[in-house]
Design a protein around this motif. Structure first.
Motif, PDB file in Angstrom:
ATOM      1  N   THR A   1       0.919  -1.282   0.049  1.00  0.00           N
ATOM      2  CA  THR A   1      -0.123   0.152  -0.029  1.00  0.00           C
ATOM      3  C   THR A   1       1.134   0.987   0.379  1.00  0.00           C
TER       4      THR A   1
ATOM      5  N   ARG B   1      -1.002   8.714  -8.920  1.00  0.00           N
ATOM      6  CA  ARG B   1      -1.616   8.118 -10.198  1.00  0.00           C
ATOM      7  C   ARG B   1      -0.313   7.073 -11.209  1.00  0.00           C
TER       8      ARG B   1
ATOM      9  N   GLU C   1     -10.141  -0.102   3.234  1.00  0.00           N
ATOM     10  CA  GLU C   1      -9.079  -0.300   2.096  1.00  0.00           C
ATOM     11  C   GLU C   1      -7.796  -1.586   2.480  1.00  0.00           C
TER      12      GLU C   1
ATOM     13  N   LEU D   1      -7.472  -5.100   0.527  1.00  0.00           N
ATOM     14  CA  LEU D   1      -6.036  -6.385   0.368  1.00  0.00           C
ATOM     15  C   LEU D   1      -5.834  -7.067   0.826  1.00  0.00           C
TER      16      LEU D   1
ATOM     17  N   ALA E   1       0.535   4.361  -9.233  1.00  0.00           N
ATOM     18  CA  ALA E   1      -0.672   3.095  -9.599  1.00  0.00           C
ATOM     19  C   ALA E   1      -0.031   2.388 -11.374  1.00  0.00           C
TER      20      ALA E   1
ATOM     21  N   VAL F   1      -6.996   4.786  -5.625  1.00  0.00           N
ATOM     22  CA  VAL F   1      -8.533   5.442  -4.380  1.00  0.00           C
ATOM     23  C   VAL F   1      -7.563   6.758  -4.166  1.00  0.00           C
TER      24      VAL F   1
ATOM     25  N   LEU G   1      -2.297  -1.613  -3.390  1.00  0.00           N
ATOM     26  CA  LEU G   1      -3.072  -0.572  -3.377  1.00  0.00           C
ATOM     27  C   LEU G   1      -2.440   1.215  -3.338  1.00  0.00           C
TER      28      LEU G   1
ATOM     29  N   PRO H   1      -0.140  -7.889  -4.697  1.00  0.00           N
ATOM     30  CA  PRO H   1      -1.348  -6.859  -5.153  1.00  0.00           C
ATOM     31  C   PRO H   1      -1.168  -6.093  -4.367  1.00  0.00           C
TER      32      PRO H   1
ATOM     33  N   GLY I   1      -2.289  -4.213 -12.205  1.00  0.00           N
ATOM     34  CA  GLY I   1      -3.325  -4.140 -11.528  1.00  0.00           C
ATOM     35  C   GLY I   1      -3.256  -3.963 -10.060  1.00  0.00           C
ATOM     36  N   ALA I   2      -1.935  -2.385  -9.898  1.00  0.00           N
ATOM     37  CA  ALA I   2      -2.563  -1.407  -9.000  1.00  0.00           C
ATOM     38  C   ALA I   2      -3.602  -0.947  -8.642  1.00  0.00           C
ATOM     39  N   ARG I   3      -3.948  -1.131  -7.580  1.00  0.00           N
ATOM     40  CA  ARG I   3      -5.840  -0.608  -7.138  1.00  0.00           C
ATOM     41  C   ARG I   3      -5.260   1.501  -7.134  1.00  0.00           C
TER      42      ARG I   3
END
Length: 281
Positions: free
Chosen positions: A129, A242, A274, A278, A245, A254, A226, A224, A250-252
């Motif tokens: 994260t 941005r 969040e 993850l 990510a 927010v 985030l 994974p 595959g990064a999410r």
């Protein structure tokens, strides 16, 4: 309770929350910040989601080893260490904790360290994260106002340090959320009492600059991921989130309206949710 352990040839100070049986979550703080800047209540929220949370002081911050002999790096001079060394510190702390691997959450420079750990020690990372961070020092440059407070000469006296912190977070903080000035002042005083070392912050900043851009290497991260970022961040504008990510497969991403370069209390439950989604996926 703060504990100090040997890690990567230095001493690292850390504190933990939650059950040792929980999912291991390592919190990595930003430039000049200390473990206390991960608020106790936020750490308890994360622990409540089933994590064994560890927060720690990076090298040259708080109660961990300081590189006083290196002084303040001159402009253009080699940095005494890199983000890769700080990532190795985190991996060394994981060794001391008996963690073969862990979930990582890093804020600002801490996000850069977490990214570096995921690149250089992928077997040690379960998830990543990255909070209000960027893949490199030249991506998402600070506004003039943010740069002015970042480079302001640090005072020596405790009350002056607290006053400067209030001025700094009036610029860098989240304009969409009420600022708790008492809490800002309390944390500034607490950090001063633990260890006031502006030269250490300068050495950390030199490490950020000298470590360059991670965009290409982040393309090889396979955990994974985030990315959380404030849309009103003046120190690392949202373009940095941005870019992070976009670089990690595959990064999410927010983003949060009204959030600057801090972690507003009203958003803590959402951040914790969040991160938990993850790490439990």
């Amino acid at each position: 309770m703060t504990t100090r352990v040997a890690a990567n040839g230095i001493e690292i100070a850390y504190e933990s929350f939650g059950s040792p049986e929980g999912r291991p979550l390592l919190l990595i703080m930003g430039l000049g910040a200390q473990l206390v800047h991960w608020d106790d209540e936020f750490c308890e929220l994360l622990a409540g989601h089933g994590h064994h949370v560890v927060r720690f002081d990076n090298r040259d911050a708080g109660l961990s080893t300081h590189f006083h002999d290196e002084g303040v790096p001159a402009m253009g001079a080699p940095s005494p260490y890199l983000l890769a060394d700080m990532a190795a510190d985190a991996a060394g702390l994981m060794d001391a904790l008996g963690w073969p691997a862990a979930h990582l959450a890093g804020a600002s420079m801490g996000g850069m360290i977490a990214q570096t750990l995921a690149i250089r020690h992928p077997e040690r990372v379960l998830s990543l994260t990255s909070i209000m961070s960027a893949p490199g020092p030249a991506i998402a440059l600070p506004t003039e106002a943010a740069m002015a407070v970042l480079l302001a000469a640090p005072p020596a006296e405790r009350e002056a340090v607290i006053e400067q912190s209030l001025r700094t977070w009036a610029v860098l903080g989240s304009p969409g959320f009420e600022r708790d000035e008492k809490q800002v002042a309390r944390l500034a005083g607490l950090a001063y009492d633990r260890c006031h070392d502006p030269a250490g912050t300068a050495r950390q900043y030199a490490a950020i600059v000298a470590s360059g851009d991670r965009t290409e290497e982040l393309g090889g991260v396979r955990v994974p991921a985030l990315v959380l970022h404030g849309e009103q961040d003046q120190l690392i504008p949202v373009a940095g989130g941005r870019a992070t990510a976009e670089a990690i497969p595959g990064a999410r991403l927010v983003t949060y309206p009204g959030m600057g370069h801090d972690l507003p209390r009203p958003l803590w439950p959402e951040f914790a949710r969040e991160i938990a989604e993850l790490t439990s996926g």
